[in-house]
Design a protein around this motif. Structure first.
Motif, PDB file in Angstrom:
ATOM      1  N   UNK A 229       0.902  -1.393   0.097  1.00  0.00           N
ATOM      2  CA  UNK A 229      -0.067  -0.058   0.039  1.00  0.00           C
ATOM      3  C   UNK A 229       0.871   1.345   0.033  1.00  0.00           C
ATOM      4  N   UNK A 230       1.903   1.250   0.904  1.00  0.00           N
ATOM      5  CA  UNK A 230       2.711   2.542   0.801  1.00  0.00           C
ATOM      6  C   UNK A 230       3.596   2.638  -0.318  1.00  0.00           C
ATOM      7  N   UNK A 231       3.958   1.440  -0.985  1.00  0.00           N
ATOM      8  CA  UNK A 231       4.624   1.866  -2.542  1.00  0.00           C
ATOM      9  C   UNK A 231       3.867   2.370  -3.222  1.00  0.00           C
ATOM     10  N   UNK A 232       2.217   1.982  -3.380  1.00  0.00           N
ATOM     11  CA  UNK A 232       1.319   2.332  -4.319  1.00  0.00           C
ATOM     12  C   UNK A 232       0.926   3.501  -4.227  1.00  0.00           C
ATOM     13  N   UNK A 233       1.133   4.187  -2.940  1.00  0.00           N
ATOM     14  CA  UNK A 233       0.896   5.393  -2.518  1.00  0.00           C
ATOM     15  C   UNK A 233      -0.838   5.428  -2.067  1.00  0.00           C
ATOM     16  N   UNK A 234      -1.012   4.292  -1.416  1.00  0.00           N
ATOM     17  CA  UNK A 234      -2.594   4.341  -1.097  1.00  0.00           C
ATOM     18  C   UNK A 234      -2.877   3.940   0.290  1.00  0.00           C
ATOM     19  N   UNK A 235      -3.949   4.231   1.077  1.00  0.00           N
ATOM     20  CA  UNK A 235      -3.978   3.710   2.472  1.00  0.00           C
ATOM     21  C   UNK A 235      -5.420   3.115   2.776  1.00  0.00           C
ATOM     22  N   UNK A 236      -5.597   1.893   2.834  1.00  0.00           N
ATOM     23  CA  UNK A 236      -6.782   1.209   3.230  1.00  0.00           C
ATOM     24  C   UNK A 236      -6.667   0.386   4.354  1.00  0.00           C
ATOM     25  N   UNK A 237      -7.760  -0.185   4.824  1.00  0.00           N
ATOM     26  CA  UNK A 237      -7.903  -1.320   5.826  1.00  0.00           C
ATOM     27  C   UNK A 237      -8.088  -2.678   4.963  1.00  0.00           C
ATOM     28  N   UNK A 238      -6.649  -3.541   5.020  1.00  0.00           N
ATOM     29  CA  UNK A 238      -6.881  -4.807   4.537  1.00  0.00           C
ATOM     30  C   UNK A 238      -7.197  -5.808   5.435  1.00  0.00           C
ATOM     31  N   UNK A 239      -7.963  -6.681   5.578  1.00  0.00           N
ATOM     32  CA  UNK A 239      -8.071  -7.654   6.543  1.00  0.00           C
ATOM     33  C   UNK A 239      -7.471  -8.995   6.187  1.00  0.00           C
ATOM     34  N   UNK A 240      -6.752  -9.318   6.811  1.00  0.00           N
ATOM     35  CA  UNK A 240      -5.691 -10.512   6.353  1.00  0.00           C
ATOM     36  C   UNK A 240      -6.099 -11.761   7.585  1.00  0.00           C
ATOM     37  N   UNK A 241      -7.190 -11.723   8.148  1.00  0.00           N
ATOM     38  CA  UNK A 241      -7.321 -12.504   9.253  1.00  0.00           C
ATOM     39  C   UNK A 241      -8.868 -13.065   9.131  1.00  0.00           C
ATOM     40  N   UNK A 242      -9.159 -14.141   8.461  1.00  0.00           N
ATOM     41  CA  UNK A 242     -10.388 -14.486   8.157  1.00  0.00           C
ATOM     42  C   UNK A 242     -11.499 -14.622   9.222  1.00  0.00           C
ATOM     43  N   UNK A 243     -10.989 -14.789  10.454  1.00  0.00           N
ATOM     44  CA  UNK A 243     -11.785 -14.977  11.671  1.00  0.00           C
ATOM     45  C   UNK A 243     -12.386 -13.617  12.097  1.00  0.00           C
ATOM     46  N   UNK A 244     -11.845 -12.337  11.484  1.00  0.00           N
ATOM     47  CA  UNK A 244     -12.674 -11.163  11.772  1.00  0.00           C
ATOM     48  C   UNK A 244     -13.405 -10.666  10.666  1.00  0.00           C
ATOM     49  N   UNK A 245     -14.520 -10.745  11.025  1.00  0.00           N
ATOM     50  CA  UNK A 245     -15.796 -10.465   9.987  1.00  0.00           C
ATOM     51  C   UNK A 245     -16.528  -9.158  10.429  1.00  0.00           C
ATOM     52  N   UNK A 246     -16.791  -8.508   9.205  1.00  0.00           N
ATOM     53  CA  UNK A 246     -17.649  -7.149   9.452  1.00  0.00           C
ATOM     54  C   UNK A 246     -18.674  -7.181  10.684  1.00  0.00           C
ATOM     55  N   UNK A 247     -18.579  -6.330  11.401  1.00  0.00           N
ATOM     56  CA  UNK A 247     -19.695  -6.219  12.494  1.00  0.00           C
ATOM     57  C   UNK A 247     -19.104  -6.780  13.724  1.00  0.00           C
ATOM     58  N   UNK A 248     -18.162  -7.710  13.693  1.00  0.00           N
ATOM     59  CA  UNK A 248     -17.563  -8.490  14.770  1.00  0.00           C
ATOM     60  C   UNK A 248     -18.461  -9.385  15.362  1.00  0.00           C
ATOM     61  N   UNK A 249     -18.479  -9.435  16.765  1.00  0.00           N
ATOM     62  CA  UNK A 249     -19.585 -10.476  17.580  1.00  0.00           C
ATOM     63  C   UNK A 249     -20.494  -9.783  18.147  1.00  0.00           C
ATOM     64  N   UNK A 250     -21.683  -9.726  17.163  1.00  0.00           N
ATOM     65  CA  UNK A 250     -22.981  -8.775  17.646  1.00  0.00           C
ATOM     66  C   UNK A 250     -23.308  -9.220  19.167  1.00  0.00           C
ATOM     67  N   UNK A 251     -23.272 -10.409  19.294  1.00  0.00           N
ATOM     68  CA  UNK A 251     -23.957 -10.891  20.751  1.00  0.00           C
ATOM     69  C   UNK A 251     -23.095 -10.135  21.612  1.00  0.00           C
ATOM     70  N   UNK A 252     -21.675 -10.357  21.703  1.00  0.00           N
ATOM     71  CA  UNK A 252     -20.740 -10.121  22.679  1.00  0.00           C
ATOM     72  C   UNK A 252     -20.646  -8.352  22.634  1.00  0.00           C
ATOM     73  N   UNK A 253     -20.843  -7.809  21.567  1.00  0.00           N
ATOM     74  CA  UNK A 253     -20.853  -6.262  21.420  1.00  0.00           C
ATOM     75  C   UNK A 253     -21.969  -5.618  22.370  1.00  0.00           C
ATOM     76  N   UNK A 254     -23.101  -6.533  22.111  1.00  0.00           N
ATOM     77  CA  UNK A 254     -24.296  -6.103  22.785  1.00  0.00           C
ATOM     78  C   UNK A 254     -24.202  -6.156  24.117  1.00  0.00           C
TER      79      UNK A 254
END
Length: 374
Positions: A229-254
């Motif tokens: 990303x740095x070499x390409x001049x961009x900045x994003x969030x890249x998820x390299x951990x398949x266990x982490x999913x959008x929204x997380x654990x909604x039961x635990x967060x609640x």
């Protein structure tokens, strides 16, 4: 492993034009990096910097002092995670300086491995107050919230020293000299809270960011991602951990939202960080140790909450210096005789570096490091 080898080769082939500082937030990441020898496997221009991912290291000194006094001055059973028992507070050496010493002095201090152990102890001692010193980040407070919702014994109260991870990173990025160029975000926190919690790093601060798990392969993948990303001049969030999913654990967060308010909180040696602490909701006041034992919340000790004299643990936690650059690393501070909290916990950077075989202070210190005491 072949994928990791290919990714390491890809990293070595990157046309970096100068040093790149990558902070890893999590103590688990730092342990994997050090024990797997990833620093020696990467080009010298890639600098992996341990960050504020050790809850034992940043637990307020005054909270530990309060737990010690409760164990000694009240007829309570004090339960705490094992790492916390050896963390010293800032009192004269002739006084009781840790929960371990409080136990030796006659206090009933119980090391536990799980929040449910505190419930069990309370049920085994129905006639005595039991205080659980609840220290940890989101991934520890989640199970504690579940424990609360299952129902607490009347005699169990919580001394909550829980913290959120992202506000400390935000504080660093909002400072004049953040000290890092890219971020590897913690996979376990992202699994619970959702990886999108870290989008503020690339979106508001323009730093490449990747979520990583706890294997060398995942950390190498995240490292390759942020460098690319740095070499390409961009900045994003890249998820390299398949266990982490959008929204997380909604039961635990609640459950966290039902049990805790988010409040400003003290980080040892660092100060107060807005929106970084967990506090029990008002409906749980009967189980709040600070309310049950108000005389032990000694506000005068807030000025005593810094690191011990000569200890640079706070600068290590903030990524300002590496562990061997601390003034007392290796002498007198060792795992056998810890002076600062970073040498106590398995997630403390100083303890990790010592365990990986680095036993002496660095001959060279960074330019922004304070001078050694006379």
């Amino acid at each position: 492993m072949s994928v990791a080898r290919d990714q390491l080769a890809a990293i070595r082939a990157l046309p970096l034009s100068g040093p790149v500082r990558i902070m890893n937030v999590c103590g688990g990441h730092e342990r994997t990096i050090s024990m797997a020898g990833l620093r020696t496997a990467l080009p010298n221009d890639i600098r992996l910097i341990p960050g504020p991912g050790c809850p034992v290291c940043i637990c307020p000194e005054e909270d530990i002092y309060q737990a010690i006094r409760l164990a000694l001055d009240e007829r309570v059973v004090l339960a705490s995670f094992g790492d916390m028992l050896r963390v010293p507070v800032n009192v004269p050496r002739s006084a009781v300086r840790s929960l371990d010493q409080a136990r030796a002095a006659g206090g009933e201090v119980r090391p536990i491995a799980s929040p449910r152990d505190a419930v069990r102890i309370a049920r085994e001692h129905p006639g005595r107050p039991v205080v659980f010193h609840a220290v940890g980040f989101e991934t520890t407070l989640g199970p504690i919230a579940a424990m609360i919702e299952e129902g607490l014994p009347d005699n169990l109260s919580l001394l909550v020293s829980g913290r959120l991870t992202w506000p400390a990173v935000a504080m660093l990025l909002e400072s004049e000299q953040p000290g890092f160029d890219a971020l590897i975000a913690p996979g376990h926190v992202s699994t619970l809270m959702g990886p999108e919690e870290w989008t503020f790093v690339p979106e508001h601060h323009g730093l490449p960011t990747a979520v990583a798990g706890f294997t060398p392969e995942s950390i190498v993948a995240a490292t390759l991602s942020v460098l690319t990303q740095r070499l390409e001049g961009r900045a994003v969030l890249d998820n390299c951990y398949s266990a982490a999913r959008p929204g997380g654990n909604t039961v635990a967060r609640a459950a966290l939202e039902r049990c805790f308010d988010i409040v400003p909180a003290i980080w040892r040696g660092i100060g107060s960080i807005p929106g970084s602490g967990f506090a029990l909701k008002p409906h749980l006041a009967a189980h709040d140790a600070r309310r049950r034992f108000p005389g032990y919340a000694d506000e005068a000790r807030r000025n005593a909450g810094a690191m011990p004299p000569g200890c640079d643990c706070a600068r290590v936690v903030l990524g300002k210096i590496l562990p061997p650059e601390c003034r007392i690393y290796g002498s007198p501070c060792t795992p056998r005789t810890p002076v600062g909290p970073c040498m106590v916990s398995d997630e403390g950077a100083c303890r990790i570096w010592w365990s990986s075989g680095i036993r002496e202070r660095s001959a060279e210190r960074r330019a922004d490091a304070p001078a050694a005491p006379a």
